[in-house]
Design a protein around this motif. Structure first.
Motif, PDB file in Angstrom:
ATOM      1  N   UNK A  39       0.823  -1.211   0.000  1.00  0.00           N
ATOM      2  CA  UNK A  39       0.000   0.000   0.000  1.00  0.00           C
ATOM      3  C   UNK A  39       0.858   1.263   0.000  1.00  0.00           C
ATOM      4  N   UNK A  40       2.018   1.214   0.631  1.00  0.00           N
ATOM      5  CA  UNK A  40       2.947   2.354   0.583  1.00  0.00           C
ATOM      6  C   UNK A  40       3.395   2.607  -0.845  1.00  0.00           C
ATOM      7  N   UNK A  41       3.695   1.542  -1.558  1.00  0.00           N
ATOM      8  CA  UNK A  41       4.097   1.674  -2.965  1.00  0.00           C
ATOM      9  C   UNK A  41       2.939   2.214  -3.799  1.00  0.00           C
ATOM     10  N   UNK A  42       1.730   1.703  -3.549  1.00  0.00           N
ATOM     11  CA  UNK A  42       0.547   2.160  -4.285  1.00  0.00           C
ATOM     12  C   UNK A  42       0.299   3.644  -4.027  1.00  0.00           C
ATOM     13  N   UNK A  43       0.429   4.050  -2.788  1.00  0.00           N
ATOM     14  CA  UNK A  43       0.237   5.447  -2.408  1.00  0.00           C
ATOM     15  C   UNK A  43       1.211   6.347  -3.168  1.00  0.00           C
ATOM     16  N   UNK A  44       2.466   5.973  -3.166  1.00  0.00           N
ATOM     17  CA  UNK A  44       3.493   6.750  -3.865  1.00  0.00           C
ATOM     18  C   UNK A  44       3.221   6.803  -5.358  1.00  0.00           C
ATOM     19  N   UNK A  45       2.864   5.669  -5.940  1.00  0.00           N
ATOM     20  CA  UNK A  45       2.580   5.610  -7.374  1.00  0.00           C
ATOM     21  C   UNK A  45       1.415   6.528  -7.739  1.00  0.00           C
ATOM     22  N   UNK A  46       0.327   6.456  -6.978  1.00  0.00           N
ATOM     23  CA  UNK A  46      -0.835   7.290  -7.279  1.00  0.00           C
ATOM     24  C   UNK A  46      -0.509   8.774  -7.172  1.00  0.00           C
ATOM     25  N   UNK A  61       2.459  10.236  -7.505  1.00  0.00           N
ATOM     26  CA  UNK A  61       3.336  10.640  -8.611  1.00  0.00           C
ATOM     27  C   UNK A  61       2.574  10.743  -9.927  1.00  0.00           C
ATOM     28  N   UNK A  62       1.661   9.835 -10.153  1.00  0.00           N
ATOM     29  CA  UNK A  62       0.844   9.917 -11.379  1.00  0.00           C
ATOM     30  C   UNK A  62       0.013  11.194 -11.355  1.00  0.00           C
ATOM     31  N   UNK A  63      -0.568  11.517 -10.213  1.00  0.00           N
ATOM     32  CA  UNK A  63      -1.363  12.748 -10.119  1.00  0.00           C
ATOM     33  C   UNK A  63      -0.507  13.983 -10.367  1.00  0.00           C
ATOM     34  N   UNK A 100      -6.552  10.681 -14.047  1.00  0.00           N
ATOM     35  CA  UNK A 100      -6.430  11.354 -12.753  1.00  0.00           C
ATOM     36  C   UNK A 100      -7.546  10.917 -11.801  1.00  0.00           C
ATOM     37  N   UNK A 101      -8.772  10.840 -12.307  1.00  0.00           N
ATOM     38  CA  UNK A 101      -9.905  10.441 -11.472  1.00  0.00           C
ATOM     39  C   UNK A 101      -9.712   9.023 -10.930  1.00  0.00           C
ATOM     40  N   UNK A 102      -9.225   8.139 -11.770  1.00  0.00           N
ATOM     41  CA  UNK A 102      -8.958   6.762 -11.334  1.00  0.00           C
ATOM     42  C   UNK A 102      -7.947   6.749 -10.188  1.00  0.00           C
ATOM     43  N   UNK A 160       3.736  18.204   0.416  1.00  0.00           N
ATOM     44  CA  UNK A 160       2.990  16.984   0.777  1.00  0.00           C
ATOM     45  C   UNK A 160       3.545  15.776   0.028  1.00  0.00           C
ATOM     46  N   UNK A 161       3.890  15.963  -1.236  1.00  0.00           N
ATOM     47  CA  UNK A 161       4.481  14.870  -2.022  1.00  0.00           C
ATOM     48  C   UNK A 161       5.805  14.442  -1.394  1.00  0.00           C
ATOM     49  N   UNK A 162       6.617  15.402  -0.985  1.00  0.00           N
ATOM     50  CA  UNK A 162       7.893  15.071  -0.364  1.00  0.00           C
ATOM     51  C   UNK A 162       7.709  14.346   0.976  1.00  0.00           C
TER      52      UNK A 162
END
Length: 144
Positions: A42-49, A51-53, A62-64, A140-142
């Motif tokens: 989930x940490x990886x998923x969070x980071x991926x989402x 960064x994509x945003x 973006x909505x996905x 927040x991203x950092x």
């Protein structure tokens, strides 16, 4: 002879109860281990989402990822709390060793910063009222 059969039956019953208790304990341990591993995913998923945003402008994509980010944040918080306090729905025991409790205490501040940053990103991305969020998306991203 009768006393010997009684002793054997008693021994077998106690052995079976002990084995049953060990199996229950192992099942609980496997749930904890699986959920702890899921936290990493989930940490990886969070980071991926996030960064994509940050880099994709297509509104459908973006909505996905906004929806995934929301679900991931909720899942991480639920699992984090369940691993500490127990959760019957997740099959998690309500007791931890002193070492595990101490280790959760060590990561709690960082976990809460991540939750706040993730929620602020989510609020800023959806245009919702972001009280308590200063609008600095990069910060927040950092943090994540």
């Amino acid at each position: 002879m009768e006393e010997s059969r009684f002793s054997t039956r008693g021994f077998i019953l106690i052995s079976q109860l002990s084995i049953y208790a060990l199996i229950i304990d192992q099942t609980s341990n496997s749930r904890v281990i699986n959920l702890a591993g899921r936290q990493r995913m989930l940490s990886h998923q969070l980071t991926k989402d996030i960064l994509i945003l940050q880099y994709i402008s297509d509104p459908v994509i973006r909505e996905t990822h906004i929806e995934e980010l929301d679900e991931t944040l909720r899942s991480r918080q639920l699992a984090h709390t369940g691993l500490q306090m127990g959760d019957d729905d997740l099959g998690l025991p309500s007791s931890n060793s002193q070492l595990i409790t101490a280790l959760f205490a060590v990561i709690e501040a960082d976990f809460q910063e991540m939750v706040i940053a993730g929620n602020c990103i989510l609020l800023l991305e959806t245009g919702a009222e972001a009280s308590g969020c200063d609008g600095d998306m990069e910060a927040y991203v950092q943090t994540i």
